[in-house]
Write an enzyme that holds these catalytic residues in place. Structure first.
Site, PDB file in Angstrom:
ATOM      1  N   GLU A 137       0.581  11.931  -5.090  1.00  0.00           N
ATOM      2  CA  GLU A 137       2.663  11.001  -4.483  1.00  0.00           C
ATOM      3  C   GLU A 137       3.242  11.903  -5.505  1.00  0.00           C
ATOM      4  OE1 GLU A 137       3.012   8.590  -1.447  1.00  0.00           O
ATOM      5  OE2 GLU A 137       1.069   8.275  -1.250  1.00  0.00           O
ATOM      6  N   HIS A 174     -25.750  14.297  -2.876  1.00  0.00           N
ATOM      7  CA  HIS A 174     -26.588  14.972  -1.777  1.00  0.00           C
ATOM      8  C   HIS A 174     -25.571  16.425  -1.559  1.00  0.00           C
ATOM      9  CE1 HIS A 174     -29.844  12.120  -1.937  1.00  0.00           C
ATOM     10  NE2 HIS A 174     -28.463  10.894  -2.104  1.00  0.00           N
ATOM     11  N   LYS A 184       7.781  13.029   9.069  1.00  0.00           N
ATOM     12  CA  LYS A 184       7.851  12.049   9.582  1.00  0.00           C
ATOM     13  C   LYS A 184       8.899  12.391   9.809  1.00  0.00           C
ATOM     14  CE  LYS A 184       5.892   8.251   6.754  1.00  0.00           C
ATOM     15  NZ  LYS A 184       6.064   7.179   6.255  1.00  0.00           N
TER      16      LYS A 184
HETATM   17  C1  F6R Z   1       4.868   6.117  -0.125  1.00  0.00           C
HETATM   18  C2  F6R Z   1       3.655   5.940   0.446  1.00  0.00           C
HETATM   19  C3  F6R Z   1       3.249   5.897   2.109  1.00  0.00           C
HETATM   20  C4  F6R Z   1       3.328   5.468   2.980  1.00  0.00           C
HETATM   21  C5  F6R Z   1       2.798   6.200   4.464  1.00  0.00           C
HETATM   22  C6  F6R Z   1       3.000   4.611   5.077  1.00  0.00           C
HETATM   23  O1  F6R Z   1       5.671   5.183  -1.348  1.00  0.00           O
HETATM   24  O2  F6R Z   1       2.220   5.346  -0.284  1.00  0.00           O
HETATM   25  O3  F6R Z   1       1.471   6.633   1.675  1.00  0.00           O
HETATM   26  O4  F6R Z   1       3.181   3.857   2.577  1.00  0.00           O
HETATM   27  O5  F6R Z   1       3.448   6.993   4.341  1.00  0.00           O
HETATM   28  O6  F6R Z   1       4.537   4.550   5.195  1.00  0.00           O
HETATM   29  P1  F6R Z   1       4.772   2.801   5.009  1.00  0.00           P
HETATM   30  O7  F6R Z   1       4.202   2.293   3.838  1.00  0.00           O
HETATM   31  O8  F6R Z   1       6.265   2.148   5.048  1.00  0.00           O
HETATM   32  O9  F6R Z   1       4.027   2.069   6.513  1.00  0.00           O
END
Ligand code: F6R
Length: 357
Positions: free
Chosen positions: A236, A252, A350
């Site tokens: 990320e 393994h 998303k």
């Molecule tokens: C962004 C990050 C992502 C979010 C994940 C879930 O910085 O690390 O991996 O953590 O998309 O979103 P949240 O944390 O808001 O539930």
């Protein structure tokens, strides 16, 4: 006045991700205080815990499980999916962790936990999860908003630690917490943007990782979730491919993949995260494997966690290794000329899922 190196750093790290890593010990201190009321409002002494979370919001659960270790009095299950495990029932505490409060997998488990009569609580900065927790009257730890979820690890992990210590399956108090933060704070101090390169372990490692794919190996003990944290932070923050795996299992199977053609191996950088409390046979395997693989890899480094035994020492080993990975991932991003903060593709996915509902 900021040094030229620091100015160059911030001209690329526009979202100032490095500052979030620098602030992590402060986040942990604050969350420890703030979590007292939360931890006492949670259902007492469960026999099982399910921690629901995705991505940056799930790591706190993994490192809590590692910190609790094998002697823990209670099973901890980390759920990174849409369904509660079949065992979850009235003897189970489901802690739903979503920094934004809008992650659909976690919202689904929140509802399922209530339907099954589990003890449910939430850790979030607000969003839909915060609103639903308020409506349902379940314990909620509302953490400060405005951060990237992965930068809020201190806020998301520490309430779990405080609750676990109240339930008696980890040992932690304010004094041990403070001493457990010492090593991470010292590391941060020496790795600030503009710090002397020779003392900046994170920047030196980032320079070695330039153009390579990190393969992060750890034992299946204290640093297992940390290896995953390193991988995710390289993905990320640095926008780099990175993979992790754990001993003894990788000995393994995956170890054979190092017999691949040389042109594939030369891009791989082996990072071995070692902890003095790894099982003695795991330590032996890690040592032996490192000797076999080092000559085959495009680069390799062993990273030994630093800290004593006991709760403060274990916390120190855990947090300082996490901080080293976080800092390195930010410096690697800057080496690549990429701002560590934006995560376009995660948000696009998303958005597509939201718009199809
Ligand atoms: C962004 C990050 C992502 C979010 C994940 C879930 O910085 O690390 O991996 O953590 O998309 O979103 P949240 O944390 O808001 O539930």
């Amino acid at each position: 006045m900021a040094s030229e190196a620091a100015e160059r750093h911030y001209s690329i790290d526009v979202g100032r991700m490095i500052d979030r890593v620098i602030e992590m010990p402060g986040h942990i201190r604050q969350a420890w205080e703030d979590a007292e009321a939360f931890s006492t409002s949670m259902p007492a002494s469960p026999s099982r815990i399910v921690i629901s979370g995705m991505g940056g919001s799930s790591i706190g659960g993994s490192i809590l499980r590692d910190f609790a270790g094998r002697g823990r009095a209670c099973d901890i299950h980390i759920e990174r999916g849409y369904d509660l495990p079949s065992f979850a029932g009235t003897d189970t505490n489901v802690v739903c962790v979503s920094y934004s409060g809008n992650t659909e997998e976690v919202l689904g488990l929140f509802k399922e936990g209530l339907d099954r009569g589990c003890g449910v609580s939430v850790i979030t900065s607000g969003g839909q999860l915060g609103a639903e927790a308020e409506r349902a009257g379940v314990p909620a730890m509302i953490v400060p908003g405005g951060l990237a979820p992965r930068a809020a690890l201190g806020y998301l992990f520490t309430p779990l630690l405080r609750a676990a210590s109240r339930w008696g399956f980890v040992s932690m108090d304010t004094e041990s917490l403070e001493s457990g933060l010492g090593e991470a704070s010292a590391l941060i101090e020496s790795c600030m943007p503009g710090a002397d390169l020779a003392g900046n372990r994170a920047l030196m490692l980032a320079k070695r990782l330039y153009g390579k794919i990190p393969l992060i190996y750890s034992g299946n003990g204290l640093l297992a979730g940390t290896a995953y944290r390193w991988k995710c932070q390289f993905n990320e923050n640095s926008k780099s491919m990175a993979f992790c795996n754990i001993f003894p299992e990788l000995g393994h199977n995956e170890v054979m993949a190092w017999e691949c053609p040389e042109r594939m191996r030369e891009d791989l950088f082996l990072l071995m995260l070692c902890d003095g409390e790894d099982h003695p046979r795991v330590q032996k395997r890690m040592y032996t494997t490192y000797s076999l693989l080092e000559p085959l890899a495009g680069g390799a480094m062993r990273i030994e966690s630093t800290g004593q035994d006991g709760p403060a020492g274990r916390l120190s080993r855990l947090l300082s290794t996490i901080v080293l990975g976080d800092l390195t991932s930010v410096y690697l991003a800057v080496e690549y000329g990429r701002d560590p903060t934006p995560i376009g593709k995660i948000e696009e996915i998303k958005e597509v899922l939201r718009s199809e509902d």
